[in-house]
Write a protein that holds these residues in place. Structure first.
Motif, PDB file in Angstrom:
ATOM      1  N   ASN A  54      28.869  38.873  48.828  1.00 20.67           N
ATOM      2  CA  ASN A  54      29.146  38.170  47.569  1.00 20.67           C
ATOM      3  C   ASN A  54      30.635  38.247  47.213  1.00 20.67           C
ATOM      4  OD1 ASN A  54      28.998  40.929  47.147  1.00 20.67           O
ATOM      5  ND2 ASN A  54      28.320  40.741  45.014  1.00 20.67           N
ATOM      6  N   LYS A  55      31.513  38.154  48.223  1.00 18.06           N
ATOM      7  CA  LYS A  55      32.951  38.205  47.966  1.00 18.06           C
ATOM      8  C   LYS A  55      33.375  37.046  47.067  1.00 18.06           C
ATOM      9  CE  LYS A  55      34.297  40.432  52.327  1.00 18.06           C
ATOM     10  NZ  LYS A  55      35.046  40.253  53.601  1.00 18.06           N
ATOM     11  N   SER A  56      34.395  37.322  46.226  1.00 18.65           N
ATOM     12  CA  SER A  56      34.879  36.305  45.281  1.00 18.65           C
ATOM     13  C   SER A  56      35.848  35.344  45.943  1.00 18.65           C
ATOM     14  CB  SER A  56      35.584  36.987  44.111  1.00 18.65           C
ATOM     15  OG  SER A  56      36.745  37.684  44.565  1.00 18.65           O
ATOM     16  N   THR A  80      25.242  43.001  39.144  1.00 20.07           N
ATOM     17  CA  THR A  80      25.442  41.912  40.127  1.00 20.07           C
ATOM     18  C   THR A  80      24.460  40.770  39.934  1.00 20.07           C
ATOM     19  OG1 THR A  80      23.958  42.958  41.726  1.00 20.07           O
ATOM     20  CG2 THR A  80      26.300  43.574  41.796  1.00 20.07           C
ATOM     21  N   ASP A 120      34.321  40.455  42.482  1.00 24.57           N
ATOM     22  CA  ASP A 120      33.094  40.074  43.195  1.00 24.57           C
ATOM     23  C   ASP A 120      32.466  38.875  42.495  1.00 24.57           C
ATOM     24  OD1 ASP A 120      32.922  41.571  45.437  1.00 24.57           O
ATOM     25  OD2 ASP A 120      31.528  43.065  44.659  1.00 24.57           O
ATOM     26  N   ARG A 121      31.349  38.430  43.062  1.00 25.97           N
ATOM     27  CA  ARG A 121      30.605  37.342  42.425  1.00 25.97           C
ATOM     28  C   ARG A 121      29.206  37.814  42.082  1.00 25.97           C
ATOM     29  NH1 ARG A 121      33.039  32.576  42.220  1.00 25.97           N
ATOM     30  NH2 ARG A 121      34.773  32.176  43.667  1.00 25.97           N
TER      31      ARG A 121
END
Length: 981
Positions: free
Chosen positions: A476-478, A461, A505-506
């Motif tokens: 950290n949702k995309s 991550t 994810d991001r």
């Protein structure tokens, strides 16, 4: 450790003193007599080899001398003088038969020529005028006919060139349908060559060379071998093989003796023969016939006496060893048996059986005294043993009581230690897996706050553990997933206690990436959620690999266009839609004209650059629903769905042609190509993709035939033309081997004195059943299928041969003009060095060769083409510019290229007396050429009036039907003879 007893020692001592000296003596005698016998056999084989070589060489010399004797006889010279054209076999004149019979009877009367199978008389041009057997070779030409590449043709050419007697290689001769070798010797009238006398050596005379195997035992034989490329071939019958001469080939490495012989070596030794058997062989080389001679005998037979001597010696040694062994065994047992008895009883006493005693009567010598001493020692030991046993029993009772107490205490202690160690190992193992696993692990509490992450999670991550502890997952949702996705995910976790799937994810830097996420729930004793454990795997590389595989499977890497596979898929889809909607689909097949020249001259890298730009131009004026694909090489296709009229297709095709005809900027180079387009329409021209593609391809070839840089629609007649063209291509590929191609020559006269000074070489193709194919058809076809180089070499070799023939007939030299195809010059694989070498070997000055090129050859201003033409000029060849005025005529070509002749096309000469414009153009060309130091040749002169006008305006040379049509070599020779001296 192994014990070395008395018996083995006795056996070894006897072996060293008696057997080993006998073995050494046996080996020495066997080796000496074996070497003497081996040298004797080798000397015999060498003597036999030398005798055979002398016999063969003597026989060849005798046959050559007989042939020379016949050639020097006046009857042979008179026979050649009388054998004129009217007496040849094809006319079957009675006078020819009488001459032939008289000559053959004369030969029979003067000597024994049983070693000769056939006799030939050949004129200087290579024509066979007379044979004894009258096989199919009678009346053929050995220089240009079907037998020019036979051993007879080669040895006759060599004999005429060197004016000496020659011997050919031994090969299958088709007219005789048997192996044959030939002797050829020139027939001379003073210093003038009248012809050649050739002798075909009898097969029986060759077979006799190996028929005798006297003194070679059962397996010995004489082998005669000659070189066959990188292999060797047997030329005479063998005792051990049923193969006929020249049928048995041997590869290098499988038979060292055969290849040592044909390599010119002489020797003797053990080798493997053609059967793979080990043989003792002697070998040598006959330079006169270029034959190797090997005399051999199987080693099994040659060394059989030596092996029998060794076998008898070995049997005697085995008998002596057996006798020594028996003596040693008897002596050893008499000594060892009493000692074994004493040792056995002593071992039982030492093992604790103290009541055992050695009988005092077992021996009455030193061994008996030893037995008494052992009995006394055993009695003392038995008393001591009884006392110790009583004390040990008392001590054992005390130890047993204390041991029971300690064991009870130790059991409780060991249980506690085991439980502690197990817990410690489990914790250590879990911690190691947690820290070292490649998958990211995150642990949250019952409120779903992060309480722990492993190093892999931080690495994937990009966040550190300090940045993650205390936060809730999802920060950290995309943004790739909606709220419903996460609601379903948490519902599954609540109900099933587990969920896994792909999610985006991001990373810390903001980059979205795909992961495989697995979430499991840990519950406490009451069943409530205690922890959430999430495991993630980065699947970015797998995603990229899948996309790469998909692209490589469906798209062309160079142009990024759909490839053949994707093209067929899309075409099938469009055809299904069109069938369902009753619509039309157009398929365009595009081939780039002259693209091969770009690759050959500028290189494949520039060719790739041009293909990328061509793909971009094709796409420029198409709709989004249209499909452009590259099938491979310089071939493209365009699928146009839902067309309403041919006018739409015409517009698209013409735009593509116009775009591709514009200049291609390739950096330091420029290039020009055009496009030939074939068009077919669904459903009128076919119901499936295969039929449509085939028909579009045929329509494209029709565009090329009509001049390129255009489009053509498919018609049903194209299928028949395509089949005919395919059949013609297949026949042309083998026309050279079948002797269907023939050179014709048209005279070129000097206008100043009417002398014949040149001849233009023109190739003709006579197909089976008398079918004639014009050069305007098959030359273009040869260029397309890639055999123009072979045809050009055939034309050059035939022309060189004719120049040599004409030298013996005509007092002045006659040069030959040979046409060069642009493909011959521009191709990188073309190398004219071999042509120049052929001229040197034939002893013909290069100035006797004129090479005719067209203006199209110079159109691209290619440096490689200029270098090749310059190389030919430097060697001495002349250069003529053919069909001047009909193509891209430019003074810049004449300035850049050093040209010797301009050839005015017959289209200007045809109406020279009637059309003032033609007269003015021809006169201007002649004046311009002379100013530049270039001579002019006019083609197509058919009348005296045309000749006189050309002479009046200063033309140098003329050719045409007014003088003669193109004619075969024999007719051209007659034309030469008929000219005024």
């Amino acid at each position: 450790m192994m014990r070395f007893g008395i018996t083995p020692r006795l056996w070894l001592a006897l072996l060293l003193m008696a057997v080993f000296p006998l073995v050494a003596l046996h080996q020495m005698l066997t080796g000496y007599f074996g070497e003497v016998m081996r040298e004797s056999i080798a000397d015999h084989l060498q003597a036999t080899t030398l005798n055979k070589m002398t016999q063969i060489d003597s026989q060849i010399v005798d046959m050559q001398e007989n042939a020379q004797l016949l050639a020097q006889m006046s009857d042979t010279k008179n026979m050649l003088k009388k054998l004129e054209t009217q007496y040849k076999k094809r006319v079957a004149a009675p006078q020819y038969r009488q001459l032939r019979q008289h000559y053959l009877e004369m030969i029979d009367n003067i000597g024994d020529f049983e070693a000769f199978y056939d006799l030939f008389l050949i004129d200087p041009s290579g024509e066979i005028l007379l044979t004894n057997k009258e096989e199919p070779d009678l009346g053929t030409n050995l220089f240009t006919g079907p037998y020019r590449d036979t051993p007879l043709g080669r040895v006759v050419r060599e004999s005429q060139q060197t004016l000496s007697t020659g011997l050919s290689e031994y090969e299958i001769y088709k007219p005789s349908a048997a192996p044959a070798a030939f002797i050829a010797t020139p027939v001379m009238d003073g210093s003038r060559l009248m012809g050649t006398l050739a002798i075909q050596i009898s097969q029986d005379s060759v077979n006799k060379l190996t028929s005798s195997s006297s003194g070679l035992g059962e397996s010995g034989e004489v082998v005669i071998v000659q070189r066959a490329g990188s292999d060797a071939v047997i030329v005479a019958p063998l005792r051990t093989s049923q193969a006929k001469p020249l049928e048995l080939k041997v590869s290098r490495g499988t038979n060292a003796a055969l290849f040592s012989a044909i390599d010119g070596e002489k020797g003797v030794g053990v080798r493997r023969d053609y059967r793979g058997q080990e043989v003792l062989a002697a070998w040598g080389y006959l330079p006169r016939a270029e034959w190797g001679v090997v005399v051999k005998i199987d080693t099994d037979e040659a060394f059989r006496p030596i092996r029998k001597m060794q076998q008898w010696g070995n049997a005697l040694l085995l008998a002596i060893i057996a006798l020594v062994g028996l003596v040693a065994l008897w002596l050893g047992r008499s000594i060892v048996r009493p000692i074994k008895t004493l040792t056995q009883l002593s071992g039982e006493i030492a093992g604790g059986n103290l009541g055992k005693r050695i009988p005092p009567h077992s021996a009455n010598d030193e061994l008996g005294d030893l037995a008494k001493s052992f009995n006394q020692m055993a009695g003392s030991l038995e008393q001591t043993q009884n006392a110790l046993l009583a004390e040990r029993q008392e001590l054992a009772d005390t130890v047993q009581q204390r041991t029971a107490e300690l064991e009870e205490t130790n059991v409780h202690l060991l249980q506690e230690i085991a439980e502690h160690n197990a817990s410690k190992e489990e914790l250590l193992l879990a911690q190691t897996v947690y820290q070292s696993t490649a998958q990211g692990i995150v642990v949250t509490d019952r409120e779903n706050s992060i309480i722990s992450v492993n190093p892999a999670f931080c690495r994937i991550t990009g966040f550190s553990s300090d940045e993650l502890i205390g936060r809730k997952p999802g920060f950290n949702k995309s943004g790739y997933h909606d709220a419903e996705f996460f609601r379903d995910m948490w519902q599954a976790i609540q109900q099933d206690g587990h969920w896994e799937g792909e999610i985006w994810d991001r990373r810390k830097g903001g980059e979205a990436f795909p992961i495989w996420l697995s979430i499991s729930v840990v519950r406490d004793k009451q069943g409530d959620i205690y922890r959430h454990i999430g495991v993630i795997s980065d699947i970015s590389e797998q995603k990229e690999a899948q996309e790469t595989i998909h692209f490589q499977a469906n798209f062309d890497e160079l142009t990024r266009l759909p490839n053949r596979r994707l093209f067929h898929d899309r075409l099938e889809q469009e055809l299904k839609k069109a069938h369902r909607d009753s619509a039309q689909v157009a398929l365009l097949f595009i081939d780039l004209d002259n693209f091969k020249e770009i690759n050959d001259t500028l290189g494949h890298e520039q060719g790739d650059n041009l293909l990328r730009e061509a793909a971009r131009r094709i796409q420029t004026n198409l709709r989004e629903v249209d499909t452009v694909a590259r099938l491979g090489g310089d071939e493209f296709t365009v699928v146009l769905p839902y067309i309403k009229s041919n006018r739409e297709v015409d517009t698209v095709a013409q735009k593509i042609i116009d775009n591709l005809a514009m200049l291609f900027d390739l950096g330091q180079d420029i290039g020009y190509v055009s496009a030939s387009v074939g068009i077919t329409i669904f459903p009128f021209d076919g119901n499936d993709s295969a039929a449509l593609l085939q028909n579009a391809d045929q329509a494209m070839y029709e565009s090329k035939r009509l001049g390129k840089n255009r489009f053509s629609y498919y018609t049903s007649t194209m299928q028949d033309a395509s089949q005919q063209r395919l059949q013609l291509s297949n026949e042309l590929r083998v026309a050279l081997q079948k002797g269907e191609l023939e050179m014709y020559f048209q005279p070129i006269h000097d206008l100043a004195n009417s002398e014949l000074v040149k001849a233009e070489a023109l190739i003709r193709w006579h197909r089976p059943a008398g079918k004639f194919v014009g050069p305007d058809v098959f030359i273009n076809l040869a260029e397309e299928i890639g055999i123009i180089g072979e045809i050009g070499l055939f034309a050059f070799e035939s022309s060189v041969h004719q120049i040599r023939v004409w030298e013996g007939i005509c007092q002045r030299p006659i040069s030959v003009a040979i046409n060069l195809s642009p493909r011959q010059i521009s191709g990188k694989q073309t190398n004219f060095d071999s042509w120049i070498t052929l001229l040197h070997e034939a002893g013909i000055p290069a100035r006797n060769i004129t090479l005719e090129i067209t203006e199209g050859t110079l159109l691209d201003d290619n440096s490689d083409v200029r270098k090749k033409i310059t190389r030919l000029r430097e060697a001495g060849c002349s250069i003529a510019l053919d069909d001047f005025g009909t193509g891209y005529s430019s003074l810049s070509y004449l300035k850049k290229m050093d040209v010797d002749f301009l050839k005015v096309d017959k289209s200007f000469v045809r109406d020279l007396a009637l059309d003032k414009n033609d007269f003015a153009l021809v006169e201007a060309i002649i004046v311009m050429a002379h100013k530049l130091g270039i001579q002019v040749i006019a083609e197509g002169v058919e009348t005296a009036e045309q000749r006189d006008i050309l002479k009046q305006i200063g033309c140098d040379f003329v050719q045409g039907y007014f003088y003669a049509k193109p004619m075969p070599p024999l007719d051209f020779i007659n034309y030469l003879k008929a000219l005024p001296k």
